[in-house]
Each structure stands twice: as C-alpha cells, then as structure tokens.
Design a protein around this motif. Sequence first.
Motif, PDB file in Angstrom:
ATOM      1  N   LYS A 354      52.294  82.879  89.800  1.00  0.00           N
ATOM      2  CA  LYS A 354      52.357  81.791  90.257  1.00  0.00           C
ATOM      3  C   LYS A 354      53.166  80.806  89.293  1.00  0.00           C
ATOM      4  CE  LYS A 354      47.214  80.949  91.173  1.00  0.00           C
ATOM      5  NZ  LYS A 354      46.049  80.223  91.001  1.00  0.00           N
ATOM      6  N   HIS A 355      53.921  81.348  88.145  1.00  0.00           N
ATOM      7  CA  HIS A 355      54.970  80.795  87.363  1.00  0.00           C
ATOM      8  C   HIS A 355      56.309  80.695  88.131  1.00  0.00           C
ATOM      9  CE1 HIS A 355      54.912  84.942  86.093  1.00  0.00           C
ATOM     10  NE2 HIS A 355      56.163  84.924  86.169  1.00  0.00           N
ATOM     11  N   ASP A 356      56.409  81.846  89.193  1.00  0.00           N
ATOM     12  CA  ASP A 356      57.446  81.614  89.849  1.00  0.00           C
ATOM     13  C   ASP A 356      57.324  80.538  91.007  1.00  0.00           C
ATOM     14  OD1 ASP A 356      58.786  84.111  88.410  1.00  0.00           O
ATOM     15  OD2 ASP A 356      57.814  85.499  90.168  1.00  0.00           O
ATOM     16  N   ASN A 357      56.329  80.510  91.631  1.00  0.00           N
ATOM     17  CA  ASN A 357      55.886  79.794  92.578  1.00  0.00           C
ATOM     18  C   ASN A 357      56.193  78.162  91.852  1.00  0.00           C
ATOM     19  OD1 ASN A 357      55.354  80.974  94.967  1.00  0.00           O
ATOM     20  ND2 ASN A 357      53.066  81.110  94.198  1.00  0.00           N
ATOM     21  N   LEU A 358      55.558  78.103  90.700  1.00  0.00           N
ATOM     22  CA  LEU A 358      56.069  76.856  90.328  1.00  0.00           C
ATOM     23  C   LEU A 358      57.442  76.499  89.759  1.00  0.00           C
ATOM     24  CD1 LEU A 358      53.089  76.598  87.563  1.00  0.00           C
ATOM     25  CD2 LEU A 358      53.158  75.274  89.403  1.00  0.00           C
ATOM     26  N   ARG A 359      58.244  77.500  89.302  1.00  0.00           N
ATOM     27  CA  ARG A 359      59.765  77.166  89.368  1.00  0.00           C
ATOM     28  C   ARG A 359      60.342  76.826  90.683  1.00  0.00           C
ATOM     29  NH1 ARG A 359      59.832  82.256  86.636  1.00  0.00           N
ATOM     30  NH2 ARG A 359      60.165  82.043  84.310  1.00  0.00           N
ATOM     31  N   GLU A 360      60.022  77.433  91.529  1.00  0.00           N
ATOM     32  CA  GLU A 360      60.460  77.362  93.135  1.00  0.00           C
ATOM     33  C   GLU A 360      59.913  76.057  93.705  1.00  0.00           C
ATOM     34  OE1 GLU A 360      59.755  80.099  95.902  1.00  0.00           O
ATOM     35  OE2 GLU A 360      60.770  81.708  94.843  1.00  0.00           O
ATOM     36  N   LEU A 361      58.749  75.491  93.401  1.00  0.00           N
ATOM     37  CA  LEU A 361      58.258  74.345  93.593  1.00  0.00           C
ATOM     38  C   LEU A 361      59.035  73.048  92.910  1.00  0.00           C
ATOM     39  CD1 LEU A 361      56.187  72.172  95.058  1.00  0.00           C
ATOM     40  CD2 LEU A 361      54.620  72.860  93.273  1.00  0.00           C
ATOM     41  N   ALA A 362      59.333  73.216  91.678  1.00  0.00           N
ATOM     42  CA  ALA A 362      60.250  72.128  90.898  1.00  0.00           C
ATOM     43  C   ALA A 362      61.439  72.201  91.601  1.00  0.00           C
ATOM     44  CB  ALA A 362      60.301  72.705  89.466  1.00  0.00           C
ATOM     45  N   ALA A 363      62.140  73.238  91.781  1.00  0.00           N
ATOM     46  CA  ALA A 363      63.490  73.126  92.625  1.00  0.00           C
ATOM     47  C   ALA A 363      63.231  72.377  93.759  1.00  0.00           C
ATOM     48  CB  ALA A 363      63.981  74.696  92.722  1.00  0.00           C
ATOM     49  N   GLU A 364      62.392  72.743  94.696  1.00  0.00           N
ATOM     50  CA  GLU A 364      62.368  71.898  95.998  1.00  0.00           C
ATOM     51  C   GLU A 364      62.157  70.627  95.825  1.00  0.00           C
ATOM     52  OE1 GLU A 364      59.209  73.273  98.363  1.00  0.00           O
ATOM     53  OE2 GLU A 364      59.957  75.402  98.782  1.00  0.00           O
ATOM     54  N   SER A 371      57.782  68.301  84.333  1.00  0.00           N
ATOM     55  CA  SER A 371      57.048  67.162  85.119  1.00  0.00           C
ATOM     56  C   SER A 371      55.705  67.546  85.703  1.00  0.00           C
ATOM     57  CB  SER A 371      57.726  66.727  86.270  1.00  0.00           C
ATOM     58  OG  SER A 371      59.205  66.168  85.724  1.00  0.00           O
ATOM     59  N   PHE A 372      55.528  68.902  85.339  1.00  0.00           N
ATOM     60  CA  PHE A 372      54.297  69.373  85.997  1.00  0.00           C
ATOM     61  C   PHE A 372      52.933  69.434  85.140  1.00  0.00           C
ATOM     62  CE2 PHE A 372      56.288  72.471  89.339  1.00  0.00           C
ATOM     63  CZ  PHE A 372      56.561  71.326  90.253  1.00  0.00           C
ATOM     64  N   VAL A 373      51.691  69.177  85.701  1.00  0.00           N
ATOM     65  CA  VAL A 373      50.526  69.491  85.017  1.00  0.00           C
ATOM     66  C   VAL A 373      49.953  70.696  85.967  1.00  0.00           C
ATOM     67  CG1 VAL A 373      48.359  68.821  84.312  1.00  0.00           C
ATOM     68  CG2 VAL A 373      50.251  67.254  83.965  1.00  0.00           C
ATOM     69  N   PHE A 374      49.425  71.571  85.549  1.00  0.00           N
ATOM     70  CA  PHE A 374      49.010  72.870  86.475  1.00  0.00           C
ATOM     71  C   PHE A 374      47.555  72.991  86.111  1.00  0.00           C
ATOM     72  CE2 PHE A 374      48.316  77.468  86.681  1.00  0.00           C
ATOM     73  CZ  PHE A 374      48.166  77.480  88.032  1.00  0.00           C
ATOM     74  N   ALA A 375      46.323  72.950  86.773  1.00  0.00           N
ATOM     75  CA  ALA A 375      45.187  72.989  86.547  1.00  0.00           C
ATOM     76  C   ALA A 375      44.660  74.331  87.294  1.00  0.00           C
ATOM     77  CB  ALA A 375      44.262  71.767  86.744  1.00  0.00           C
ATOM     78  N   ASP A 376      44.158  75.272  86.381  1.00  0.00           N
ATOM     79  CA  ASP A 376      43.527  76.514  87.088  1.00  0.00           C
ATOM     80  C   ASP A 376      42.442  76.910  86.309  1.00  0.00           C
ATOM     81  OD1 ASP A 376      43.259  79.459  87.872  1.00  0.00           O
ATOM     82  OD2 ASP A 376      45.357  78.899  88.647  1.00  0.00           O
ATOM     83  N   ASP A 377      41.473  77.744  86.896  1.00  0.00           N
ATOM     84  CA  ASP A 377      40.093  78.165  86.377  1.00  0.00           C
ATOM     85  C   ASP A 377      40.613  79.600  85.674  1.00  0.00           C
ATOM     86  OD1 ASP A 377      38.456  80.227  88.415  1.00  0.00           O
ATOM     87  OD2 ASP A 377      40.107  79.152  89.051  1.00  0.00           O
ATOM     88  N   SER A 378      41.460  80.257  86.214  1.00  0.00           N
ATOM     89  CA  SER A 378      41.733  81.531  85.694  1.00  0.00           C
ATOM     90  C   SER A 378      42.205  81.634  84.494  1.00  0.00           C
ATOM     91  CB  SER A 378      42.666  82.490  86.583  1.00  0.00           C
ATOM     92  OG  SER A 378      43.083  83.480  86.000  1.00  0.00           O
TER      93      SER A 378
END
Length: 627
Positions: A354-364, A371-378
Amino acid sequence: MVEKTDDTLRSLHERGRVAAEYPRVRGLVRGAGVAETRWAGNLLARIGADAVLAEHPDTPVVSVAFTGHSTVSGLVAPVTAELARHGLLLRPHVSDFDGYVFDLSDTASELYSAKPDAVVCLLDASVVFDEVPVPWEPEDVRRIFDEKLTLLDGLATSFAGAGQGTLVFNTLPLPREWTAQLIGVRDRARLGAVWREANARLLRLMDRHPALTVLDFDPLLGADLPLRDDRLGVYTHTEFSPEAHAAYARDVAHLLRAATGRAKKCLVLDLDNTVWGGILGDDGIEGIEVAGSYRGEAFRRLQRTARQVASQGVLLAAVSKNDLDPVREVLRSHPDMTLREDDFVRVVANWRPKHDNLRELAAELNLGVDSFVFADDSPYECGLVVRELPDVAVVALDEEPALHVEKLLRDGWFDVRDITVDDLKRPERYREELDRKDFLHGFSSLDDYLRELDVQVRFADASPAELARVSQLTLRTNQFNLTTERLQQSEVAERAAAPGSLVLTIRSGDRFGDNGVVGAVLAHREGDELVIDNFLLSCRVFARGIEQACLSAVLGHARDQGLRSVRAGYRPSAKNGKVQDFYPGNGFRPAGGGTDGAPTLYRHDLAEIPAPPDHIRLTLSLGGLHQ
C-alpha cells in the motif's frame, strides 16, 4: 513494535538527546495517550524551541501569545505537545493573569511587540460571573454578557488594526456551579437560554472579523472530561481542568496547523473492514456488511462521514488489496452503499504494497504524500505505511467499526478556517486533471499536448470575493511558493487596498474544464522598481507554461507603468526546491540576499522581456501602480 512514548522520551531526555533527535518526536507523540501526551508536553515545553532549532534549524516554528481573563500558563504544555504531533515547534508568549483587555486594546503592549503568528485568548465563565451582583438573576447575566460581547467585538477590531495572523476566542462553557445556584428550574432554563444565545452571538463575530476564529468549547466536553478543578480554580485562578486544557489545545493545534499551510488534502481509505464489513474476496459482494445489521450500520456511518468530508473539497481515494473489478461492482451496484465510484478521485485495488500505491497516487494527483490521511483497520498495513511514508497521517482503525468515525475525525486533519468555492470544486478538478494525464498519453510530444489542451489564463486584479482564495493559496501552497510567506485573509485585503500594491489572481481553464483560481502574484512598488513579494501556483497546473505567461505579463506591466526594474526573491523550503531557478531561468540576475534566512534576490532590468508561451491564451486586467 510501537515504542512507549514516556519511556522513550524519558530515555532521550536523560541522555540529553531530545533536541538532537526531535524528528522522532512527532511519530512518538502522535500515538500517545492522554497521560503520555501531557507528560511529553511538559518535557518539550521545558526544552523549548531554541534548543531544537540549534539542532534542526529548518523545523517550522509557530509563535503564539496566550492571554485571557484567568491563568493561561496551563495551555503551554498541551499546545506544545499537540504541535509536536504535527512536526511544529511552539514559541510561547504568556501574559499575566487577567491581562487580555490591556493586551489586545493597547497597540504598545508586550503581546503586540512579540509579533506572534497567533493570539489565543482563553475565555471562561468568570469573565461574566466576576461582575454579576449578589444576589443575581438571569437578566443580570444577560446584561453583563452583552457588555462583554461588545468588548470582545472591539478587541477583535483592535487586533485587526494592529496585530498579525490569527486571533482565537472560544465560547464560554457554563459550569454547573452557576446553574445550581438557581433553585427554580424555570430560572435555570432562562439562564441556559441567555448563555446559549450569547455564545451564538460570540460565534457569529467570525462573520465580522476575518482575522478572528472562535472555537466552540461545548463539543469538547463529555462525561469523562471535567470542565474545572475547583482547587485550581480557587487557589490559582485556573478556570479549566488539565483535561479541558488538553482537549482545547488539540483544537488550537489543528487551527495553527492549518494557518501554517499543513491542512491535509486527501483522505485515502482502505475498503475491507473499513468502508464495509468483511473481506470482499472471501465473502463476495453479497456477503459484505454495509447496512441492515448493527455492524453494517457502523460501516454506513463511516461512509456517510467520508462523503460529508469529501463534499467540502477533501479529495477521497481508496487503496485496497483486492481485485479491481469486484471493487468497482460493489461501488457501482451494491444497493446499500452510500459511497459510490464517482465519490472517489481514484480507486486503487491491487495486491501491491500500500505504501507503493500511496506514492503513485500522490504522483498522479501531483501532491506530496504529506497531504494524505490514510485510514486502515490492519495494524500491519498501518505500521508499514508509518515506517515507509512517515509524512502520511495514519489513522489506525481496529475491529470495532463503531469507533471508526471518532478516530477518523479526532485529529481534525482537514480543518481550515473557511471553505472557498474553489475548495468545493476541487474533487471535480482533480478528476479532470487525471483525464488530462490520460489525454497526454496520446501525444508524442509535450508541445503537441499543450497546443491541443487549449490552455486559457485570466490574469487580473483580485476581486474582493477572491481574497480568501489568495490567502488560502499562501497558506496551503508549498511547492510553487517562492517565498513561503503565509497570509491571513485580512492581511491579503490590507495589501490589496494599499497604494502601489498588486494582488493578482491567476485563473486557468482548458478543454477539460475550468480550474478556477490556481495562483496569485503579490507585489508592490518601491520608487521606480516593482517588488514581487510572492508568486504562487497550484501544483495541479504545473508545467503548462502558465507561470511563464504570468511572469512575462508582470514584467510587461511594470515597463508599461514606467518602472525601470522588477525585483523578486526566493526563500528555500523543504518543498519548493523545484522552483529555485524560476527567476534566473526567466531573465532575472542575482541581486544579493540569501543569508540569515533572508530570500535570495533577483532583478530584471526590463530590457528584454520573454514572450509568453504561444500555446497560452492570456487575458489581462492589471491595475495601476500609483503610490
């Protein structure tokens, strides 16, 4: 494994290493409980900002003056701790007991001399009840409260004329001590009505004073939070309990975080056991819990909350370990879903970290991961993101969905003073931006893409309705922000009204839609020279030639006004390195500066002004520079 906050900080303190290792403190305090946060605040307040700055000079500092009717020194430690959670240092100025009227009304007071970024004026019921007669009736309270509202209105006016930054008032909680002194239930009801009506008027003072924020104290109070400690109140005139100070400090820190441009912009949600109950891959679309059961209603509550937050300009995205097609089917067709695919600017579902996906999402999205707040139950996923992307604010949920909403909202990650029209349109515009990037992939060269994009720019004097947006750009724009100067709306308005001053807005649009106000230029005349105080541009519209077109227009306007040169500055920050060559790359030459925190200066002699990019359709409406 998460380190225990007090033990870790105590160990650092015993070794004299807290200041040296201050970058670790944010993560340690962020996960602390109430008692640990209080302990950390007292420790960090004793160490002070200067000791940390000696080790880490780039750490952002917020100067705050604390004043009020009662003793306010108890706010310093909890505000210190709360700011540390957001990577900020506190430089406090604490006024004497009952000094708020003098502090705010006398422009020569020590408070104004301290030039704080914000003034926190703590108000409590004693402001009113110290002046009611004995015996008293609800009408006596009404009369005194009315007088205090007039006074506070005047103090806010004085601050607007002499202060800077933000002035913070709060509503006055009503302790049971006073209602219980009225033995008639009808009289108690009258007192309650008087008190609530007066607090409502206090809240509405924000409509009259752009530099004022009034925090509502009532939502902070609950059964487990005592409003007052009678011994502290009687013996030290500290009218709020330590627990109440801590709750209030959290809201103050949220406000100060926003005032320094650090409000978050994007809420990224996990899906399984976060947005819905169950594991989609195991339980299937029919087996997940969305509504119709106790747990299902808890997940629907989270969805409703996320949709409400997103409706106010926060970008909503999903990052989930799932196959994309079933996720889309749930978002498009599940009858009980509140959130739909169109509510998200991007849905990422795959089996990558997920950290790789977050990096790519930020780039997109052309945003920083901060700028991100990430919420997860894991716990595993949360811990991995904390380790790999420490600038992401992680909200650790758990197996109890009824608590998801409280955890998501607790830290006020997206809090801002005002919401602008541009904020409300932000999600739509980011979706359009993703469409632009898809459009780009069809071209062999950037020049061809830009010509077909049909970029239109309107560069004009800011209208009164745009001043709030200009302020917001100074507060929230970090990458294309040449001097990082942060301005409140009242300060922007003051500059716009000053002779020889320019406050200009940049509006852009293209074949995909209207981007709204995406940038601003603030400048003023000094003799025969125009000084650019700041140049700002939203990250959404980088690299389209807009900045070059507007800079060319500023230079041409200065020459048309009979000026001989234009001076501008660049002050480096952790985020704006990509624009350090903006001025020299556009014909400016070095002109000194750059020492002791001063900006590096550049000057353009207006002999050869670069033409704006030919793919830009530029409309100008720039005012005069008469002094």
